[in-house]
Motif scaffolding. Structure first.
Motif, short mmCIF file in Angstrom:
data_model
loop_
_atom_site.label_atom_id
_atom_site.label_comp_id
_atom_site.label_asym_id
_atom_site.label_seq_id
_atom_site.Cartn_x
_atom_site.Cartn_y
_atom_site.Cartn_z
N ARG A 105 0.85 -1.18 0.00
CA ARG A 105 0.00 0.00 0.00
C ARG A 105 0.89 1.24 0.00
O ARG A 105 1.83 1.33 0.79
N HIS A 106 0.60 2.16 -0.90
CA HIS A 106 1.40 3.38 -1.01
C HIS A 106 0.63 4.53 -0.38
O HIS A 106 -0.53 4.77 -0.72
N LEU A 107 1.29 5.25 0.53
CA LEU A 107 0.68 6.41 1.18
C LEU A 107 1.55 7.63 0.96
O LEU A 107 2.78 7.53 0.84
N LEU A 108 0.90 8.79 0.91
CA LEU A 108 1.64 10.05 0.81
C LEU A 108 1.96 10.55 2.21
O LEU A 108 1.15 10.43 3.14
N CYS A 109 3.12 11.14 2.35
CA CYS A 109 3.59 11.66 3.62
C CYS A 109 2.74 12.84 4.08
O CYS A 109 2.54 13.80 3.33
N ARG A 110 2.27 12.78 5.31
CA ARG A 110 1.41 13.82 5.86
C ARG A 110 2.15 15.16 5.94
O ARG A 110 1.56 16.21 5.71
N TRP A 111 3.44 15.13 6.24
CA TRP A 111 4.21 16.37 6.32
C TRP A 111 4.25 17.06 4.97
O TRP A 111 4.07 18.28 4.87
N HIS A 112 4.48 16.30 3.89
CA HIS A 112 4.51 16.88 2.54
C HIS A 112 3.13 17.41 2.15
O HIS A 112 3.02 18.47 1.53
N ILE A 113 2.10 16.69 2.50
CA ILE A 113 0.74 17.15 2.20
C ILE A 113 0.47 18.48 2.93
O ILE A 113 -0.04 19.43 2.33
N SER A 114 0.83 18.55 4.19
CA SER A 114 0.59 19.78 4.97
C SER A 114 1.37 20.96 4.40
O SER A 114 0.88 22.08 4.38
N ARG A 115 2.58 20.71 3.92
CA ARG A 115 3.36 21.79 3.29
C ARG A 115 2.67 22.28 2.02
O ARG A 115 2.68 23.48 1.74
N ASN A 116 2.10 21.37 1.25
CA ASN A 116 1.36 21.77 0.05
C ASN A 116 0.12 22.57 0.41
O ASN A 116 -0.21 23.54 -0.27
N VAL A 117 -0.58 22.14 1.45
CA VAL A 117 -1.77 22.89 1.90
C VAL A 117 -1.35 24.30 2.29
O VAL A 117 -2.00 25.27 1.89
#
Length: 180
Positions: A117-129
């Protein structure tokens, strides 16, 4: 343990992979989660460096492997991941792989570790937000409210909690649907 790939015409090393045997043993013992990220031109060779990190059952992280890549392309990532895969026992099945949104790496993971299962890193998502949403808000107070609700939402640990926090985001920020 070292593996390398050379250009067939010039015999120049293009990709270099290495893993310590103890790290490989740790991965065989804890094959549940891998985290992968690539730094870009931050070393003396000005090459992308892929770091692969594992996680133990006690939430301790350990370095698994490193690779210098000629390019951040699917074929380079594919070579690294197939090299790693070849060193694992068939018993060690990776369950979750966490990355940033590096599309070439994501495609290589799908090809080599198709059952993981591939997940995106929450830290990277938050930086994009943060980068994309902040400019949408008219005042600091509205932004602070959004980011507070976002952080609560992003830290949801169960699906019911996630749904509850999402509903609150949708209601409390109905004037900013593009941000939500």
């Amino acid at each position: 343990i070292e593996r390398h790939k050379c250009d067939n015409n010039t015999m120049i090393v293009t990709d270099l992979f290495w893993v310590h045997p103890v790290s490989l043993d740790l991965l065989r013992s804890f094959p549940k989660v891998l985290i992968m990220d690539c730094t870009y031109k931050t070393n003396r060779y000005r090459l992308p460096l892929l770091e692969i990190v594992g996680v133990t059952s006690t939430d301790m992280s350990f370095s698994v492997a490193f690779a210098y890549l000629q390019f951040e392309r699917i074929d380079n990532y594919f070579w690294v991941l197939t090299t790693l895969h070849s060193l694992l026992d068939d018993i060690a099945i990776l369950e979750v792989i966490v990355t940033d949104r590096e599309l070439a790496l994501m495609n290589a993971i799908d090809r080599v570790f198709s059952t993981s299962r591939h997940l995106l890193c929450r830290w990277h998502i938050s930086r994009n937000v943060l980068a994309k949403c902040k400019k949408m808000f008219k005042s600091k107070e509205e932004w602070d409210k959004f980011i507070s609700l976002w952080n609560i939402f992003a830290l949801s640990s169960t699906e019911p909690e996630y749904n509850k926090h999402l509903a609150r985001l949708l209601v409390d920020l109905d004037t900013y649907p593009e941000a939500v």
